[in-house]
Design an enzyme around this catalytic site. Sequence first.
Site: not given
Ligand code: TYM
Length: 339
Positions: A115, A201, A204
């Site tokens: 990022k 991947k 969003k």
């Molecule tokens: P975020 O908001 O980017 O994504 C939410 C969840 O979706 C999964 N994900 C994917 N899985 C498979 N293929 C993809 N292309 C894909 N894109 C997203 C992510 O792995 C995630 O599980 N930092 C985290 C949010 C967070 C979090 C936490 C997660 C904050 N605190 C504590 C677990 C525990 C995030 O930005 O996810």
Amino acid sequence: MRVVSGIQPTGKPHLGNYLGAIVNYVRLQDMAHEAGGECYIFLADLHAISQPHDPAELTAATREMVATLVACGVDPGKTVLFNQAQVPAHAEMQWLLNGTARMGWLGRMTQWKDKAGKNREGQSVALFTYPVLQAADVLLYQATHVPVGEDQKQHLELARDIAQKFNNDFCPGDAPLFTLPEPYIPPAAARIMSLRDGTAKMSKSDPSDMSRISLTDDADTIMKKVKKAKTDPEPLPSDEKGLEGRAEARNLVTIYGALTGQSVEEVLRDHGGQGFGAFKPALGEVLIEALGPINARFADLSQDREALDAILARGAAQARERARDTLDTAYEALGLVRG
Ligand code: TYM
């Protein structure tokens, strides 16, 4: 069994979020409920301010994400569903853990490197310390299972390192404060890729809406996106080995299998030899069937703003209560006097 996970309320949730994480929120929520455990799912709105954002959009996306999660089967009767901003313990715990996390550990995070790119000096401090907040999120509730996609694995490993160092440094004897969390990653859908580029991947933040299927896309949009998905001219192979070097084909087969509960081998056994002219409409149908009911429930739920706010308020009250013991013990372990 303590299930804890978060999702950022930025942009519309997509198929990668669904197959990589949300499906498992629901699965583990039900397992925890049956086993007498607990499940916490939260909107990571504090994480969302680590990058430039529009405040009004964040507010709207937060409510939209609650509606989406409930539409997908997250049940506020079984899961503590809330947003971080209403539970100050997350930010407090992050600060306490900032004393334990090391600059070198954070500097090695691939998400930070990706990022920030070449412009590290211009990034917010929050983007750099983001994984410490993520560690606080899970350690506060003594998480055992953390359902996430593959891209969050490294952040979870960091949370374990922070927990271990804190336990070693501040919890003498045999009373470690923090449970070491385990990531729970779906083997078949750990990484759903962009429909426009099988090596990136699904995300969003991809500028092209055609790169992803949003959970709120209608049937026509889903079919259009699938038909326009990038592929190669070859027919599907009849076994997995034949997918080597064909990232786009592999991605579509993976999505088909994840939605129908079949392995890649099983999908290829049924569809091997088929060209994409036939496979894409079949995949479109499977997607429409899986996402249609979610879409309908979302449309209902998202109308009722008060009900969505009430879900968050109730979840936040429960989360504040449940976070208290661990937070108090962390203050105490650090020798901080609080009257
Ligand atoms: P975020 O908001 O980017 O994504 C939410 C969840 O979706 C999964 N994900 C994917 N899985 C498979 N293929 C993809 N292309 C894909 N894109 C997203 C992510 O792995 C995630 O599980 N930092 C985290 C949010 C967070 C979090 C936490 C997660 C904050 N605190 C504590 C677990 C525990 C995030 O930005 O996810």
